[in-house]
Design a protein around this motif. Structure first.
Motif, PDB file in Angstrom:
ATOM      1  N   GLY A   1       0.788  -1.224   0.000  1.00 46.35           N
ATOM      2  CA  GLY A   1       0.000   0.000   0.000  1.00 46.35           C
ATOM      3  C   GLY A   1       0.819   1.272   0.000  1.00 46.35           C
ATOM      4  O   GLY A   1       0.261   2.371   0.022  1.00 46.35           O
ATOM      5  N   GLY A   2       2.133   1.119  -0.011  1.00 45.00           N
ATOM      6  CA  GLY A   2       2.983   2.299  -0.146  1.00 45.00           C
ATOM      7  C   GLY A   2       3.634   2.787   1.140  1.00 45.00           C
ATOM      8  O   GLY A   2       4.169   3.901   1.170  1.00 45.00           O
ATOM      9  N   ALA A   3       3.602   1.990   2.213  1.00 45.37           N
ATOM     10  CA  ALA A   3       4.295   2.403   3.442  1.00 45.37           C
ATOM     11  C   ALA A   3       5.788   2.547   3.167  1.00 45.37           C
ATOM     12  O   ALA A   3       6.374   1.767   2.410  1.00 45.37           O
ATOM     13  N   ASP A   4       6.398   3.543   3.791  1.00 48.54           N
ATOM     14  CA  ASP A   4       7.840   3.748   3.628  1.00 48.54           C
ATOM     15  C   ASP A   4       8.649   2.890   4.589  1.00 48.54           C
ATOM     16  O   ASP A   4       9.832   2.652   4.357  1.00 48.54           O
ATOM     17  N   TYR A   5       8.023   2.451   5.663  1.00 52.04           N
ATOM     18  CA  TYR A   5       8.649   1.492   6.578  1.00 52.04           C
ATOM     19  C   TYR A   5       7.550   0.851   7.414  1.00 52.04           C
ATOM     20  O   TYR A   5       6.450   1.403   7.577  1.00 52.04           O
ATOM     21  N   LEU A   6       7.862  -0.319   7.963  1.00 49.98           N
ATOM     22  CA  LEU A   6       6.966  -0.990   8.896  1.00 49.98           C
ATOM     23  C   LEU A   6       7.673  -1.109  10.238  1.00 49.98           C
ATOM     24  O   LEU A   6       8.875  -1.392  10.296  1.00 49.98           O
ATOM     25  N   LEU A   7       6.937  -0.883  11.307  1.00 53.21           N
ATOM     26  CA  LEU A   7       7.474  -0.967  12.667  1.00 53.21           C
ATOM     27  C   LEU A   7       6.921  -2.209  13.350  1.00 53.21           C
ATOM     28  O   LEU A   7       5.700  -2.387  13.444  1.00 53.21           O
TER      29      LEU A   7
ATOM     30  N   SER B   1      12.966 -10.629  11.000  1.00 56.32           N
ATOM     31  CA  SER B   1      13.852 -11.451  10.169  1.00 56.32           C
ATOM     32  C   SER B   1      13.162 -11.840   8.879  1.00 56.32           C
ATOM     33  O   SER B   1      13.754 -11.773   7.782  1.00 56.32           O
ATOM     34  N   TRP B   2      11.913 -12.264   9.003  1.00 57.22           N
ATOM     35  CA  TRP B   2      11.126 -12.649   7.834  1.00 57.22           C
ATOM     36  C   TRP B   2      10.991 -11.480   6.869  1.00 57.22           C
ATOM     37  O   TRP B   2      11.225 -11.614   5.664  1.00 57.22           O
TER      38      TRP B   2
ATOM     39  N   PHE C   1      11.483  -8.649   1.769  1.00 57.67           N
ATOM     40  CA  PHE C   1      10.861  -7.452   1.212  1.00 57.67           C
ATOM     41  C   PHE C   1      11.818  -6.268   1.118  1.00 57.67           C
ATOM     42  O   PHE C   1      12.753  -6.138   1.893  1.00 57.67           O
ATOM     43  N   GLU C   2      11.517  -5.382   0.157  1.00 59.30           N
ATOM     44  CA  GLU C   2      12.349  -4.195  -0.067  1.00 59.30           C
ATOM     45  C   GLU C   2      12.051  -3.076   0.926  1.00 59.30           C
ATOM     46  O   GLU C   2      12.946  -2.329   1.322  1.00 59.30           O
ATOM     47  N   THR C   3      10.786  -2.935   1.316  1.00 59.99           N
ATOM     48  CA  THR C   3      10.398  -1.854   2.229  1.00 59.99           C
ATOM     49  C   THR C   3      11.157  -2.005   3.549  1.00 59.99           C
ATOM     50  O   THR C   3      11.144  -3.084   4.143  1.00 59.99           O
ATOM     51  N   PRO C   4      11.819  -0.958   4.019  1.00 62.83           N
ATOM     52  CA  PRO C   4      12.568  -1.064   5.272  1.00 62.83           C
ATOM     53  C   PRO C   4      11.680  -1.419   6.456  1.00 62.83           C
ATOM     54  O   PRO C   4      10.484  -1.109   6.462  1.00 62.83           O
ATOM     55  N   CYS C   5      12.273  -2.063   7.449  1.00 62.52           N
ATOM     56  CA  CYS C   5      11.532  -2.329   8.680  1.00 62.52           C
ATOM     57  C   CYS C   5      12.302  -1.802   9.883  1.00 62.52           C
ATOM     58  O   CYS C   5      13.521  -1.645   9.859  1.00 62.52           O
ATOM     59  N   VAL C   6      11.532  -1.521  10.920  1.00 64.13           N
ATOM     60  CA  VAL C   6      12.046  -1.022  12.185  1.00 64.13           C
ATOM     61  C   VAL C   6      11.685  -2.048  13.250  1.00 64.13           C
ATOM     62  O   VAL C   6      10.520  -2.438  13.354  1.00 64.13           O
TER      63      VAL C   6
ATOM     64  N   ALA D   1      17.101  -5.934  10.208  1.00 63.47           N
ATOM     65  CA  ALA D   1      16.200  -4.778  10.136  1.00 63.47           C
ATOM     66  C   ALA D   1      17.036  -3.535   9.866  1.00 63.47           C
ATOM     67  O   ALA D   1      18.156  -3.395  10.384  1.00 63.47           O
ATOM     68  N   GLU D   2      16.495  -2.640   9.051  1.00 62.12           N
ATOM     69  CA  GLU D   2      17.247  -1.437   8.702  1.00 62.12           C
ATOM     70  C   GLU D   2      17.348  -0.449   9.855  1.00 62.12           C
ATOM     71  O   GLU D   2      18.292   0.349   9.912  1.00 62.12           O
TER      72      GLU D   2
END
Length: 217
Positions: free
Chosen positions: A127-133, A154-155, A160-165, A182-183
């Motif tokens: 949906g276009g999120a820039d990152y997921l927390l 880890s998964w 996925f390309e979208t960064p995660c926190v 995680a980025e």
């Protein structure tokens, strides 16, 4: 294997005035904080905008991006734009994400947290999120298990390309969460309640990330 060390993402307590600015500045003056999420107490749009105007420079003058969130259904897009924030953060809500993405376009970041399932995470990523927390405290203050956060981050980071926190409840969990690739590693109370002050906590966390990166080169 990540190419670079994870970066730090700080989450403030719920704020209702600008008295937190000096502590925010102290943490960000270390130069080690990539982004900070200002959690704002529910208020009218003008009050929230003025609060962002008062707080954001304390972080931005040190090169830290500022994101904003507020309880309820505040018009975060307008608050961020008028207050000068770099982005907004919402609890998992696909419809609201689509609306904010459309309104903010690529001018400001939109982050998503309070993610319940893997399917939800994929929906927000698409949906276009820039990152997921992942793993932040729930509204009642409780935390998901560290094992579940490690598993989820880890998964996500592997596929996925979208960064995660990944949220670290304490400095003692930073290393394990960073190993997920995680980025970003998020810290909240571990920074603001540190006995030696926010800067000491940030410096300690950054040191952990740097040592881990060096060990995996």
């Amino acid at each position: 294997m990540a190419d670079t060390a994870a970066r730090l993402y700080l989450i403030t307590p719920v704020l209702e005035d600008a008295s937190f600015a000096p502590r925010l500045s102290e943490a960000c003056a270390t130069g080690a904080v990539a982004a900070v999420l200002l959690r704002l107490k529910t208020a009218d749009e003008r009050t929230l905008t003025n609060l962002v105007k008062a707080l954001a420079p304390a972080a931005q003058e040190h090169g830290t991006a500022v994101l904003v969130t507020a309880d309820g259904m505040a018009d975060l897009a307008t608050v961020a734009a008028r207050g000068g924030a770099d982005g907004v953060h919402i609890a998992g809500d696909a419809a609201r994400l689509r609306e904010l993405r459309e309104r903010l376009k690529s001018e400001r970041a939109v982050g998503v947290g309070a993610i319940r399932t893997r399917d939800d995470a994929m929906t927000f990523g698409e949906g276009g999120a820039d990152y997921l927390l992942f793993g932040e405290p729930r509204p009642d203050g409780s935390l998901p298990s560290l094992d579940s956060v490690v598993d989820r981050a880890s998964w996500w980071a592997e596929i996925f390309e979208t960064p995660c926190v990944a949220y670290a409840p304490g400095l003692d969990t930073v290393e394990r969460l960073a190993a997920t690739n995680a980025e970003f590693i998020a810290l909240g109370d571990a920074v603001w309640s540190h006995p030696d002050g926010p800067a000491a906590a940030v410096t300690a966390a950054a040191g952990i990330l740097e040592r881990q990166e060096a060990a995996h080169r």
